[in-house]
Design an enzyme around this catalytic site. Structure first.
Site, PDB file in Angstrom:
ATOM      1  CG  ASP A  12      -0.819   1.092  -7.496  1.00 42.20           C
ATOM      2  OD1 ASP A  12       0.276   0.855  -7.702  1.00 42.20           O
ATOM      3  OD2 ASP A  12      -1.671   0.123  -7.244  1.00 42.20           O
ATOM      4  CG  ASN A  44      -5.777   1.389  -8.232  1.00 37.22           C
ATOM      5  OD1 ASN A  44      -4.546   1.168  -8.131  1.00 37.22           O
ATOM      6  ND2 ASN A  44      -6.768   0.634  -8.023  1.00 37.22           N
ATOM      7  CG  HIS A  72      -8.357  -2.934  -9.637  1.00 38.57           C
ATOM      8  ND1 HIS A  72      -9.415  -3.992  -9.160  1.00 38.57           N
ATOM      9  CD2 HIS A  72      -7.703  -2.720  -8.556  1.00 38.57           C
ATOM     10  CE1 HIS A  72      -9.411  -3.963  -7.913  1.00 38.57           C
ATOM     11  NE2 HIS A  72      -8.623  -3.184  -7.422  1.00 38.57           N
ATOM     12  CG  HIS A 153      -0.026  -4.703  -8.979  1.00 36.36           C
ATOM     13  ND1 HIS A 153      -0.133  -3.399  -8.953  1.00 36.36           N
ATOM     14  CD2 HIS A 153      -1.086  -5.123  -8.965  1.00 36.36           C
ATOM     15  CE1 HIS A 153      -1.011  -3.013  -8.429  1.00 36.36           C
ATOM     16  NE2 HIS A 153      -1.976  -4.087  -8.467  1.00 36.36           N
ATOM     17  CG  HIS A 178      -1.946  -4.886  -4.884  1.00 35.73           C
ATOM     18  ND1 HIS A 178      -3.012  -4.652  -5.524  1.00 35.73           N
ATOM     19  CD2 HIS A 178      -2.006  -5.744  -3.947  1.00 35.73           C
ATOM     20  CE1 HIS A 178      -3.924  -5.513  -4.849  1.00 35.73           C
ATOM     21  NE2 HIS A 178      -3.488  -6.025  -3.872  1.00 35.73           N
TER      22      HIS A 178
END
Ligand code: FE2
Ligand code: FE2
Length: 261
Positions: A12, A44, A72, A153, A178
């Site tokens: 990420d 992210n 997200h 994730h 994650h």
């Protein structure tokens, strides 16, 4: 097809600090490790939450072959149509069919193909269907690829470990994302699938999983809401390099954890 293939998978990427770390370290790692494919989790990338076409384009321009996402995914509306248009960016395959984007893609490099599958865990996460069931259908979509990498994730280690065992011998690699914290369990399972519970995060190690540490500590000490800003102290890349044979199996997986400076 007997030549060695390798995949660099980057955990990420968090905010501007993560993007900068990726931009400065990816050329170094390319030179040193010569990966056939680079796959980046970008959930992210925009200010620490979500991604917009701008960050996605930047990550592709840095040399990513594919981008995976996570919880997200839909934070920024601008990315919704982009997810339908651009095939190499994928969101979890077990989201609802009506949600924008796709859960699998196949990319090609040097005459070799890599299928990429993104899944979301079900514990403490909103996903339309069970990851360990929907993955069967997702794998059919990439069945023609020479190698297959699955980005799971998920919050719960149990769901990731279970998926690793379920897919052992069926795919080249199962990597977890994650939690933003790398785990020490990278190994090739007996059936030839490379596995790690969490790759970690590409961003500021001096924060609390990407957030400025003083803000995170204050919220935990006061139980009062406060703004969260992305941390920028001590940027690192957290990734894994997966080496593969010609039969779609993995021969090795090694963590790649490096500070930017
Ligand atoms: Fe994340
Ligand atoms: Fe996430």
């Amino acid at each position: 097809m007997a030549r060695e293939t390798s995949v660099l998978f980057v955990g990420d990427v968090v905010g501007r600090t993560g993007r900068r770390a990726l931009e400065s370290l990816l050329p170094v790692l390319r030179e040193e490790l010569a990966p056939t494919f680079v796959v980046v989790n970008g959930e992210n990338a925009a200010g620490g939450i979500g991604i917009t076409p701008k960050e996605a384009d930047a990550i592709f321009a840095m040399g990513a072959d594919a981008i995976t996402l996570g919880n997200h995914t839909y934070r920024h509306r601008e990315v919704w149509p982009y997810l339908d248009e651009r095939r190499e960016i994928i969101r979890p395959a077990n989201y609802l069919p009506g949600q924008p984007g796709r859960g699998t893609c196949v990319v090609e490099s040097d005459g070799v193909t890599l299928g990429v599958v993104n899944l979301s865990g079900n514990l403490y996460m909103q996903a339309g269907s069970p990851a360990l069931v929907t993955v069967d259908e997702a794998l059919r979509e990439v069945s023609g690829a020479d190698h297959v990498l699955v980005d799971m994730h998920a919050e719960a280690t149990s769901e990731k470990v279970a998926l690793g065992w379920y897919l052992d011998g069926k795919v080249t690699a199962v990597v977890g994302t994650h939690t933003h914290v790398p785990t020490a369990d990278a190994r090739v399972l007996p059936g030839g699938t490379a596995y790690i519970t969490d790759v970690g995060m590409t961003g500021a190690r001096g924060g609390v999983i990407g957030v400025r540490r003083e803000q995170s500590i204050a919220v935990m000490r006061t139980h009062m809401p406060m703004r969260y800003d992305p941390a920028d102290d001590d940027p690192w890349i957290n990734a894994v390099l997966i080496r593969c044979d010609g039969d779609g199996k993995a021969t090795a997986i090694e963590p790649v954890l490096r500070p930017e400076a």
